[in-house]
Design a protein around this motif. Sequence first.
Motif, PDB file in Angstrom:
ATOM      1  N   UNK A 183       0.816  -1.189   0.000  1.00 37.06           N
ATOM      2  CA  UNK A 183       0.000   0.000   0.000  1.00 37.06           C
ATOM      3  C   UNK A 183       0.868   1.265   0.000  1.00 37.06           C
ATOM      4  N   UNK A 184       1.965   1.204   0.798  1.00 34.01           N
ATOM      5  CA  UNK A 184       2.862   2.362   0.848  1.00 34.01           C
ATOM      6  C   UNK A 184       3.488   2.632  -0.509  1.00 34.01           C
ATOM      7  N   UNK A 185       3.855   1.586  -1.222  1.00 35.86           N
ATOM      8  CA  UNK A 185       4.487   1.751  -2.531  1.00 35.86           C
ATOM      9  C   UNK A 185       3.523   2.378  -3.532  1.00 35.86           C
ATOM     10  N   UNK A 186       2.283   1.969  -3.487  1.00 38.99           N
ATOM     11  CA  UNK A 186       1.287   2.531  -4.403  1.00 38.99           C
ATOM     12  C   UNK A 186       1.055   4.010  -4.085  1.00 38.99           C
ATOM     13  N   UNK A 187       0.969   4.342  -2.830  1.00 37.46           N
ATOM     14  CA  UNK A 187       0.761   5.737  -2.422  1.00 37.46           C
ATOM     15  C   UNK A 187       1.962   6.595  -2.804  1.00 37.46           C
ATOM     16  N   UNK A 188       3.149   6.076  -2.584  1.00 33.73           N
ATOM     17  CA  UNK A 188       4.365   6.798  -2.959  1.00 33.73           C
ATOM     18  C   UNK A 188       4.441   7.003  -4.472  1.00 33.73           C
ATOM     19  N   UNK A 189       4.072   5.999  -5.239  1.00 33.00           N
ATOM     20  CA  UNK A 189       4.071   6.119  -6.700  1.00 33.00           C
ATOM     21  C   UNK A 189       3.081   7.179  -7.170  1.00 33.00           C
ATOM     22  N   UNK A 190       1.925   7.220  -6.562  1.00 29.04           N
ATOM     23  CA  UNK A 190       0.916   8.221  -6.921  1.00 29.04           C
ATOM     24  C   UNK A 190       1.404   9.622  -6.581  1.00 29.04           C
ATOM     25  N   UNK A 191       2.029   9.798  -5.434  1.00 27.71           N
ATOM     26  CA  UNK A 191       2.554  11.104  -5.040  1.00 27.71           C
ATOM     27  C   UNK A 191       3.676  11.569  -5.967  1.00 27.71           C
ATOM     28  N   UNK A 192       4.544  10.674  -6.350  1.00 30.77           N
ATOM     29  CA  UNK A 192       5.625  11.024  -7.280  1.00 30.77           C
ATOM     30  C   UNK A 192       5.050  11.398  -8.640  1.00 30.77           C
ATOM     31  N   UNK A 193       4.029  10.679  -9.099  1.00 36.08           N
ATOM     32  CA  UNK A 193       3.389  10.994 -10.365  1.00 36.08           C
ATOM     33  C   UNK A 193       2.739  12.384 -10.312  1.00 36.08           C
ATOM     34  N   UNK A 194       2.035  12.683  -9.245  1.00 34.90           N
ATOM     35  CA  UNK A 194       1.389  13.996  -9.097  1.00 34.90           C
ATOM     36  C   UNK A 194       2.429  15.100  -9.047  1.00 34.90           C
ATOM     37  N   UNK A 195       3.518  14.888  -8.325  1.00 37.33           N
ATOM     38  CA  UNK A 195       4.592  15.871  -8.252  1.00 37.33           C
ATOM     39  C   UNK A 195       5.223  16.099  -9.627  1.00 37.33           C
ATOM     40  N   UNK A 196       5.445  15.037 -10.361  1.00 36.45           N
ATOM     41  CA  UNK A 196       6.024  15.144 -11.704  1.00 36.45           C
ATOM     42  C   UNK A 196       5.097  15.914 -12.638  1.00 36.45           C
ATOM     43  N   UNK A 197       3.818  15.615 -12.599  1.00 32.97           N
ATOM     44  CA  UNK A 197       2.858  16.319 -13.453  1.00 32.97           C
ATOM     45  C   UNK A 197       2.777  17.801 -13.078  1.00 32.97           C
ATOM     46  N   UNK A 198       2.860  18.117 -11.803  1.00 33.05           N
ATOM     47  CA  UNK A 198       2.856  19.509 -11.357  1.00 33.05           C
ATOM     48  C   UNK A 198       4.087  20.241 -11.879  1.00 33.05           C
ATOM     49  N   UNK A 199       5.244  19.620 -11.785  1.00 35.43           N
ATOM     50  CA  UNK A 199       6.484  20.240 -12.283  1.00 35.43           C
ATOM     51  C   UNK A 199       6.432  20.452 -13.790  1.00 35.43           C
ATOM     52  N   UNK A 200       5.920  19.483 -14.520  1.00 40.89           N
ATOM     53  CA  UNK A 200       5.805  19.614 -15.971  1.00 40.89           C
ATOM     54  C   UNK A 200       4.854  20.758 -16.321  1.00 40.89           C
ATOM     55  N   UNK A 201       3.756  20.870 -15.591  1.00 36.81           N
ATOM     56  CA  UNK A 201       2.805  21.954 -15.841  1.00 36.81           C
ATOM     57  C   UNK A 201       3.447  23.324 -15.596  1.00 36.81           C
ATOM     58  N   UNK A 202       4.190  23.462 -14.514  1.00 31.03           N
ATOM     59  CA  UNK A 202       4.851  24.734 -14.186  1.00 31.03           C
ATOM     60  C   UNK A 202       5.903  25.076 -15.243  1.00 31.03           C
TER      61      UNK A 202
END
Length: 126
Positions: free
Chosen positions: A1-20
């Motif tokens: 469960x921790x790995x899935x949550x961490x993967x989702x957070x990294x994906x969201x962070x990456x998408x935010x950086x790409x948008x900026x």
Amino acid sequence: MRNALLSILIFIFTMFCVYILNSSILALCDDIKLETENIELEITAGEYEEAYDKSLQLLNLIGEKNLLTSIYLSHQEFDNLLNEAVKLSTYLVHGDEIEAHASLHLLKHNTEHLKKLQIPSLENIL
């Protein structure tokens, strides 16, 4: 469960950086296009001194955004913008109106090309 949550957070962070970064590059392209239009008006009016001052401002604008854009863009694309801005200021110092116009149009074309590359499309992905 921790790995899935961490993967989702990294994906969201990456998408935010790409948008900026994408928004920053699009704003830079709009600023460059506006400056080149102002410089073109100065050249056609025959005011080379003011056009030269504005070309130096354009060069500084591109230089200020160097760190952020060089991380996200291809160096070749960014170097083309920088080289044309340097050529433009050199042509304006020597009063070469024809070459200055050519350099301005290359700057405009390169910024439009960069904006086209930043729009997500199937052509850009493949």
